[in-house]
Design an enzyme around this catalytic site. Structure first.
Site, PDB file in Angstrom:
ATOM      1  N   GLU A 155       0.865  -1.186   0.000  1.00 16.08           N
ATOM      2  CA  GLU A 155       0.000   0.000   0.000  1.00 16.08           C
ATOM      3  C   GLU A 155       0.891   1.222   0.000  1.00 16.08           C
ATOM      4  O   GLU A 155       1.924   1.250   0.681  1.00 16.08           O
ATOM      5  CB  GLU A 155      -0.904  -0.004   1.229  1.00 16.08           C
ATOM      6  CG  GLU A 155      -1.720   1.262   1.400  1.00 16.08           C
ATOM      7  CD  GLU A 155      -2.481   1.310   2.711  1.00 16.08           C
ATOM      8  OE1 GLU A 155      -2.722   2.431   3.216  1.00 16.08           O
ATOM      9  OE2 GLU A 155      -2.822   0.237   3.249  1.00 16.08           O
ATOM     10  N   GLU A 160      -2.401  11.927   2.928  1.00 11.59           N
ATOM     11  CA  GLU A 160      -3.174  11.394   4.045  1.00 11.59           C
ATOM     12  C   GLU A 160      -2.977  12.252   5.296  1.00 11.59           C
ATOM     13  O   GLU A 160      -1.894  12.749   5.560  1.00 11.59           O
ATOM     14  CB  GLU A 160      -2.762   9.946   4.348  1.00 11.59           C
ATOM     15  CG  GLU A 160      -3.636   9.274   5.382  1.00 11.59           C
ATOM     16  CD  GLU A 160      -3.307   7.796   5.563  1.00 11.59           C
ATOM     17  OE1 GLU A 160      -4.223   7.032   5.906  1.00 11.59           O
ATOM     18  OE2 GLU A 160      -2.132   7.424   5.360  1.00 11.59           O
TER      19      GLU A 160
END
Length: 336
Positions: A155, A160
């Site tokens: 990932e 974020e």
């Protein structure tokens, strides 16, 4: 974005400035030297270009939020009919937002949107140009890529953060026995502050290896105040992973001219060297994902130290809190 980050690091992120982060280490060079490693020196050509209504052709995720967020992800039909996913034809932007008008009880599920690209990638240069990103207490927006059978295919979290966070957090999660760590011995290869160095992740130990951007225009309110900007991610299996952020007024001309040349951009905010991370074995067959969740393992867990009022569960019920919880996307391009 798949799983929450280590609680101690969260508290530090949201509660105190970068200059006093305990356990965070600067790997910044005094000058932004040219990054000419591997394929960074080449000029890239467009493979896929996503703009305005193209995003409505992505897959709309409707399952339970894997991070246990207080959201109900809508299908494309429901998201468009409810005004949560649409094209603003006045500027050709794609808008993806959280419901900010419905009555939802404290601790309930507020409608939101999560979309996934239908194409998968094993490398390339990814450029996201956004005019705005979601902000507000309890929000957890993310632009990331993910492979099959998490965490085996890895990932990559490009954009974020949570709540009132001011700086973008970039993270890799690996899942194989092949090593993947941040090369902290090589000074000057990125300008951010590293948080964790070991990228290996499991369901019960999911921090990954993170680098925090030092620029407060890289996330949240600061990003929006700057008119948005560009996030660029270079996935080079032979050299490593590099990530840059450019505020609206600092976007390189080669990006604007659709002839991006990363070697001209200076030291990236984040870099994961192939010298200490087996890129090809840990990251493959990735789809791109854009989403906004609410509370969940990270935003909810760190809420008490975020400066936000009350509890995250209570904030879910405050519809007006989510008035600016929206992505406004100019385009997303993949170059090879």
């Amino acid at each position: 974005m798949r799983l929450p980050i280590h609680a101690l690091l969260l508290d530090l992120l949201v509660a105190i400035p970068l200059s006093t982060l305990v356990g965070a280490h600067s790997i910044a060079s005094s000058s932004r030297n040219e990054v000419a490693r591997g394929s960074a020196a080449k000029t890239y050509a467009v493979q896929d270009w996503y703009q305005d209504s193209d995003f409505l052709g992505w897959s709309f995720f409707t399952g339970k939020d894997p991070t246990n967020g207080n959201v109900n992800y809508l299908s494309m039909d429901d998201a468009t009919s409810q005004g949560l996913a649409y094209v603003d034809w006045t500027d050709n932007t794609f808008v993806m937002e959280v419901d900010s008008w419905s009555t939802v009880p404290a601790g309930g599920q507020r409608n939101s949107v999560r979309i996934t690209s239908n194409s998968v990638y094993n490398g390339g240069l990814f450029i996201l140009d956004a005019a705005a990103m979601p902000v507000g207490c309890g929000t957890w927006p993310s632009f990331w890529t993910n492979g099959p059978n998490w965490p085996m295919a890895g990932e990559i979290d490009i954009v974020e953060g949570i709540n009132n966070q001011a700086n973008n957090q970039m993270t890799l999660h690996s899942g194989t026995s092949n090593p993947c760590t941040i090369d902290v011995a090589s000074h000057g290869t990125f300008t951010g502050h590293y948080l964790n160095t070991n990228c290996y992740s499991t369901e019960n130990a999911d921090s990954g290896c993170s680098i925090l951007d030092t620029d407060t225009s890289s996330f949240g309110y600061g990003f929006n105040a700057a008119g948005g900007g560009v996030f660029a991610f270079l996935w080079d299996n032979s050299a490593g992973m590099s990530m840059w952020h450019f505020a609206r007024g600092d976007i390189p001309a080669d990006i604007t001219n659709k002839a991006p040349t990363p070697a001209n951009w200076g030291t990236p905010a984040g870099f994961w060297s192939s010298a200490t991370c087996d890129i090809a074995d840990n990251f493959y067959d990735h789809s791109m994902i854009l989403d906004t969740t609410i509370c969940g393992g990270w935003a909810g867990g760190a809420y008490g130290n975020s400066g936000c009022p009350g509890t995250c569960s209570d904030m879910v019920a405050n519809a007006t809190n989510f008035a600016n919880a929206k992505w406004v996307i100019n385009y997303l391009a993949v170059y090879q």
